[in-house]
Design an enzyme around this catalytic site. Structure first.
Site, PDB file in Angstrom:
ATOM      1  N   ARG A 113       9.653  19.225  41.086  1.00  0.00           N
ATOM      2  CA  ARG A 113      10.258  20.541  41.303  1.00  0.00           C
ATOM      3  C   ARG A 113      10.360  21.277  39.962  1.00  0.00           C
ATOM      4  O   ARG A 113      10.507  20.643  38.909  1.00  0.00           O
ATOM      5  CB  ARG A 113      11.651  20.417  41.946  1.00  0.00           C
ATOM      6  CG  ARG A 113      12.611  19.524  41.194  1.00  0.00           C
ATOM      7  CD  ARG A 113      14.004  19.564  41.785  1.00  0.00           C
ATOM      8  NE  ARG A 113      14.686  20.801  41.454  1.00  0.00           N
ATOM      9  CZ  ARG A 113      15.320  21.025  40.293  1.00  0.00           C
ATOM     10  NH1 ARG A 113      15.356  20.098  39.344  1.00  0.00           N
ATOM     11  NH2 ARG A 113      15.905  22.169  40.072  1.00  0.00           N
TER      12      ARG A 113
ATOM     13  N   THR B 257      16.711  25.427  34.757  1.00  0.00           N
ATOM     14  CA  THR B 257      17.420  25.639  33.490  1.00  0.00           C
ATOM     15  C   THR B 257      16.538  25.458  32.264  1.00  0.00           C
ATOM     16  O   THR B 257      16.927  25.815  31.164  1.00  0.00           O
ATOM     17  CB  THR B 257      18.611  24.662  33.355  1.00  0.00           C
ATOM     18  OG1 THR B 257      18.092  23.326  33.385  1.00  0.00           O
ATOM     19  CG2 THR B 257      19.626  24.835  34.459  1.00  0.00           C
TER      20      THR B 257
ATOM     21  N   SER C 243      25.182  24.557  28.642  1.00  0.00           N
ATOM     22  CA  SER C 243      25.526  23.237  29.154  1.00  0.00           C
ATOM     23  C   SER C 243      24.754  22.082  28.510  1.00  0.00           C
ATOM     24  O   SER C 243      24.971  21.779  27.351  1.00  0.00           O
ATOM     25  CB  SER C 243      25.335  23.251  30.669  1.00  0.00           C
ATOM     26  OG  SER C 243      25.926  22.139  31.246  1.00  0.00           O
TER      27      SER C 243
ATOM     28  N   ASP D 185      29.178  21.305  28.148  1.00  0.00           N
ATOM     29  CA  ASP D 185      30.289  22.163  28.583  1.00  0.00           C
ATOM     30  C   ASP D 185      31.234  21.410  29.516  1.00  0.00           C
ATOM     31  O   ASP D 185      32.049  22.013  30.215  1.00  0.00           O
ATOM     32  CB  ASP D 185      29.774  23.448  29.236  1.00  0.00           C
ATOM     33  CG  ASP D 185      28.971  23.175  30.502  1.00  0.00           C
ATOM     34  OD1 ASP D 185      28.523  22.028  30.689  1.00  0.00           O
ATOM     35  OD2 ASP D 185      28.809  24.096  31.317  1.00  0.00           O
TER      36      ASP D 185
ATOM     37  N   SER E 195      12.192  23.138  37.094  1.00  0.00           N
ATOM     38  CA  SER E 195      13.587  23.186  36.632  1.00  0.00           C
ATOM     39  C   SER E 195      14.092  24.615  36.709  1.00  0.00           C
ATOM     40  O   SER E 195      13.340  25.563  36.503  1.00  0.00           O
ATOM     41  CB  SER E 195      13.658  22.687  35.187  1.00  0.00           C
ATOM     42  OG  SER E 195      14.874  23.098  34.595  1.00  0.00           O
TER      43      SER E 195
ATOM     44  N   ASN F 160      22.965  13.439  38.499  1.00  0.00           N
ATOM     45  CA  ASN F 160      23.205  13.685  37.070  1.00  0.00           C
ATOM     46  C   ASN F 160      24.693  13.775  36.703  1.00  0.00           C
ATOM     47  O   ASN F 160      25.045  14.072  35.569  1.00  0.00           O
ATOM     48  CB  ASN F 160      22.464  14.956  36.610  1.00  0.00           C
ATOM     49  CG  ASN F 160      22.966  16.231  37.283  1.00  0.00           C
ATOM     50  OD1 ASN F 160      24.067  16.281  37.801  1.00  0.00           O
ATOM     51  ND2 ASN F 160      22.126  17.251  37.288  1.00  0.00           N
TER      52      ASN F 160
ATOM     53  N   ASP G 286      28.798  16.314  29.344  1.00  0.00           N
ATOM     54  CA  ASP G 286      27.724  17.102  28.720  1.00  0.00           C
ATOM     55  C   ASP G 286      28.331  18.243  27.899  1.00  0.00           C
ATOM     56  O   ASP G 286      29.546  18.304  27.720  1.00  0.00           O
ATOM     57  CB  ASP G 286      26.718  17.605  29.767  1.00  0.00           C
ATOM     58  CG  ASP G 286      27.328  18.638  30.704  1.00  0.00           C
ATOM     59  OD1 ASP G 286      28.569  18.677  30.811  1.00  0.00           O
ATOM     60  OD2 ASP G 286      26.576  19.409  31.322  1.00  0.00           O
TER      61      ASP G 286
ATOM     62  N   ASP H 278      30.895  19.663  32.357  1.00  0.00           N
ATOM     63  CA  ASP H 278      30.928  19.719  33.822  1.00  0.00           C
ATOM     64  C   ASP H 278      30.197  18.532  34.456  1.00  0.00           C
ATOM     65  O   ASP H 278      30.196  18.389  35.674  1.00  0.00           O
ATOM     66  CB  ASP H 278      30.425  21.068  34.379  1.00  0.00           C
ATOM     67  CG  ASP H 278      29.019  21.421  33.955  1.00  0.00           C
ATOM     68  OD1 ASP H 278      28.352  20.573  33.328  1.00  0.00           O
ATOM     69  OD2 ASP H 278      28.581  22.554  34.238  1.00  0.00           O
TER      70      ASP H 278
ATOM     71  N   ARG I 180      10.123  19.056  36.678  1.00  0.00           N
ATOM     72  CA  ARG I 180      10.729  17.727  36.657  1.00  0.00           C
ATOM     73  C   ARG I 180      10.047  16.826  37.670  1.00  0.00           C
ATOM     74  O   ARG I 180       9.666  17.261  38.762  1.00  0.00           O
ATOM     75  CB  ARG I 180      12.212  17.807  36.993  1.00  0.00           C
ATOM     76  CG  ARG I 180      13.005  18.655  36.023  1.00  0.00           C
ATOM     77  CD  ARG I 180      14.488  18.329  36.092  1.00  0.00           C
ATOM     78  NE  ARG I 180      15.286  19.361  35.446  1.00  0.00           N
ATOM     79  CZ  ARG I 180      15.500  19.446  34.143  1.00  0.00           C
ATOM     80  NH1 ARG I 180      14.965  18.570  33.316  1.00  0.00           N
ATOM     81  NH2 ARG I 180      16.238  20.412  33.631  1.00  0.00           N
TER      82      ARG I 180
HETATM   83  C1  G16 Z   1      22.785  22.731  35.808  1.00  0.00           C
HETATM   84  C2  G16 Z   1      23.263  22.856  37.224  1.00  0.00           C
HETATM   85  C3  G16 Z   1      23.116  21.533  37.929  1.00  0.00           C
HETATM   86  C4  G16 Z   1      21.658  21.078  37.843  1.00  0.00           C
HETATM   87  C5  G16 Z   1      21.192  21.058  36.394  1.00  0.00           C
HETATM   88  C6  G16 Z   1      19.720  20.776  36.228  1.00  0.00           C
HETATM   89  O1  G16 Z   1      23.548  21.780  35.143  1.00  0.00           O
HETATM   90  O2  G16 Z   1      24.611  23.282  37.222  1.00  0.00           O
HETATM   91  O3  G16 Z   1      23.545  21.677  39.251  1.00  0.00           O
HETATM   92  O4  G16 Z   1      21.501  19.827  38.388  1.00  0.00           O
HETATM   93  O5  G16 Z   1      21.436  22.312  35.795  1.00  0.00           O
HETATM   94  O6  G16 Z   1      19.023  21.774  36.880  1.00  0.00           O
HETATM   95  P1  G16 Z   1      17.454  21.904  36.765  1.00  0.00           P
HETATM   96  O7  G16 Z   1      16.907  20.562  37.123  1.00  0.00           O
HETATM   97  O8  G16 Z   1      17.111  22.967  37.764  1.00  0.00           O
HETATM   98  O9  G16 Z   1      17.120  22.266  35.354  1.00  0.00           O
HETATM   99  P2  G16 Z   1      24.183  22.082  33.736  1.00  0.00           P
HETATM  100  O10 G16 Z   1      25.047  20.909  33.473  1.00  0.00           O
HETATM  101  O11 G16 Z   1      23.058  22.237  32.763  1.00  0.00           O
HETATM  102  O12 G16 Z   1      24.944  23.361  33.961  1.00  0.00           O
END
Ligand code: G16
Length: 558
Positions: free
Chosen positions: A514, A518, A79, A295, A516, A389, A293, A297, A523
């Site tokens: 918090r 991903t 993503s 992908d 992250s 976001n 973004d 979404d 963050r």
């Molecule tokens: C993904 C999740 C979103 C989330 C984002 C960031 O987005 O689908 O719901 O807000 O990651 O998450 P984090 O702050 O935990 O890294 P995407 O667009 O990368 O799939």
């Protein structure tokens, strides 16, 4: 020599998973020592480390499909992450994210040694009483990353190893794959599970709502679109063909696969986190622009004013625009409806105040990750959910749709009938399975058109509190633990008290931290009454996290 597919099939029929782990060891051996975790949006890591994870997710997908007795989806994407990363997430039968109780299985499957795979498969099959003879379909999709085809091969090897049937949809947006999964399981009631079916459904609904007059009031029929050099840049072209003159889409950032430009200085995440105009889009003053973004979404709107200042209209604004519009349309049907909105801690304080005080729509808070928001939104007859976001959608309860259809039959008023018909078309325009940037864009354009609004009219509803997002690298981000929809930090000890003491010094200050789900970092979010204060607050908190939570690398700076 490696086992053949025929040998695997025979082994499967005999419930002998030894062949499966032998195949794993030989074709997709576990190469990494560190553990990975099924996070906010599945697994994300450097693509070169993910081969064995994909193979194992192929195995798990077959088990999940057999358990649910339906087809499920697997999307290969990272993503918003940079191009060297990749990832994988599973899609459940109604097109929603993988049920949380199975995330622990996903994590376990990904982390056991090759020689323990058979044991884990036996464990899940026995514990959940999974019938292993069913031939199940697994829909596979991928984004444009150069690493995706070889990872898809590993995934399909895993699916075939347990005698599942992979159905390859090729390069698609994440929300398209969610949509296909639900269409297939709903036996086409939700739509046709093809790209053509998807474009037709959305474009027909859009054109019906738009009518013949394209420019209305302050609304002009042209939007600039930043495709983030990803799959969204490819797919928007089909939309433009289908939409014709009903919407002019200026398409930008469509670099070829493998140029390394995916999400680079463009796309929804770049625009939101840097609060600046993306590269590659013409800087026309007051022109309505949007970015998706990697992908497709997430969606972000923005424009440049006469001073070349970038004004953002993020997920909070999109949610409010949609909720207000739906409230009006529902009122015109004369029906009572339970409409609610779901946000996360990232929602701007001014937006929450506007929704509750002005719109009088109830708001509830969920942890970051659309899977959490989706779940909470299901409680309402119409649940609007958006992360700041730009990730979100609307869900309409099945019973509510039935209520609409029977009211349409029973009503004798033409006005009510046409309001209900309009609402049913709006529902068709929404991809309810998950946040879908392109469907969301078409909905935003529909609403602005129906109100005759420019992007500035839209922005005028309320003023955002200045805010700032920062990232802090730490040795182990799991050391940070949160509660209360991530608004309070419970670990490490003392960090929340320190945050509270810093926040107290700022006017209208609010901040939280918090880990992250991903990316490998923490963050930091901060808002305050002026830009300088918001920036300063974010920096102070980031430095505190660095100090108290094991910061690594250079100290955070603005
Ligand atoms: C993904 C999740 C979103 C989330 C984002 C960031 O987005 O689908 O719901 O807000 O990651 O998450 P984090 O702050 O935990 O890294 P995407 O667009 O990368 O799939």
């Amino acid at each position: 020599m490696i086992r053949s597919q025929a040998a695997l099939k025979m082994a499967n029929n005999n419930h002998n998973y030894k062949t499966v782990y032998a195949f794993a060891r030989e074709m997709h051996p576990k190469t990494e020592k560190f553990d990975v975790q099924y996070g906010t949006a599945g697994f994300r890591a450097k693509a070169s480390t993910l081969g064995y994870v994909m193979y194992r997710m192929g195995l798990l997908a077959v088990l999940r499909a057999r358990y649910k007795k339906g087809c499920i989806g697997v999307m290969i994407t990272a993503s918003h992450n940079p191009e060297p990363d990749n990832g994988v997430k599973l899609i459940d039968p109604c097109g929603e994210m993988l049920e949380q109780s199975w995330e622990k299985w996903a994590t376990k499957f990904a982390n056991v040694g090759d020689d323990q795979l058979e044991e884990v498969i036996n464990e899940i099959v026995t514990q959940l009483n999974i019938e292993m003879t069913q031939r199940v379909e697994i829909l596979v999709g991928k984004d444009t990353r150069p690493s995706s085809p070889s990872l898809a091969k590993a995934l399909c090897d895993g699916i075939l190893a347990l005698s599942g049937k992979p159905i390859d949809y090729g390069i698609v947006t994440t929300p398209q794959l969610h949509y296909f999964v639900y269409c297939r399981n709903s036996r086409h009631e939700y739509g046709l599970p093809t790209e053509e079916g998807y474009y037709r459904k959305l474009c027909n609904a859009f054109k019906k709502l738009r009518g013949q007059k394209f420019d209305v009031g302050n609304y002009s029929n042209e939007v600039f679109y930043d495709g983030a050099n990803g799959v969204g840049a490819k797919k928007i072209k089909y939309f433009q063909e289908c939409l014709g003159d009903s919407l002019k889409i200026g398409m930008y950032n469509d670099e070829l696969i493998g140029t390394g430009k995916l999400n680079y200085m463009c796309g929804a995440d770049y625009v939101k986190t840097t609060q600046s105009f993306p590269h590659g889009v013409p800087q026309e003053i007051n022109q309505r622009c949007c970015s998706v973004d990697g992908d497709a979404d997430r969606l972000m709107y923005y424009y440049l004013d006469e001073d070349k200042k970038c004004h953002l209209l993020d997920g909070d604004r999109i949610a409010i625009l949609i909720a207000e519009y739906l409230k009006e349309v529902v009122e015109s049907t004369g029906l009572e409806v339970d409409l609610g909105l779901v946000q996360t801690a990232y929602a701007n304080g001014a937006s929450t105040k506007y929704i509750t005080k002005k719109l009088k729509v109830p708001v509830s808070f969920a942890c970051t990750g659309v899977k959490y928001l989706h779940h909470q939104a299901l409680k309402f007859e119409i649940g609007v959910y958006f992360e700041a976001n730009g990730h979100g959608t609307v869900i309409f309860k099945k019973e509510f749709k039935e209520k609409l259809r029977s009211a349409l039959k029973d009503s004798s008023s033409d006005e009510v009938k046409s309001a209900i018909e309009k609402l049913l078309v709006v529902i068709d325009l929404v991809n309810e399975t998950v946040g879908d940037a392109i469907s969301d864009m078409l909905l935003v354009e529909t609403i602005l058109h129906s109100k005759g609004w420019s992007v500035q009219d839209w922005e005028g509803a309320y003023t955002d509190l200045p805010n700032r997002l920062m990232k802090v690298s730490v040795k182990d981000r799991a050391k940070i633990q949160t509660t209360d929809a991530e608004r309070r930090c419970v670990k490490p000890d003392g960090l929340q008290d320190a945050i509270d003491a810093i926040v107290d010094k700022y006017n209208a200050g609010r901040s939280f931290v918090r880990p992250s789900g991903t990316e490998d970092l923490v963050r930091v979010y901060a808002e305050a009454s002026t830009r300088e204060e918001a920036d300063q607050l974010a920096l102070e908190i980031a430095l505190k996290v660095y100090e108290m939570a094991g910061g690594i690398g250079p100290e955070p700076t603005l």
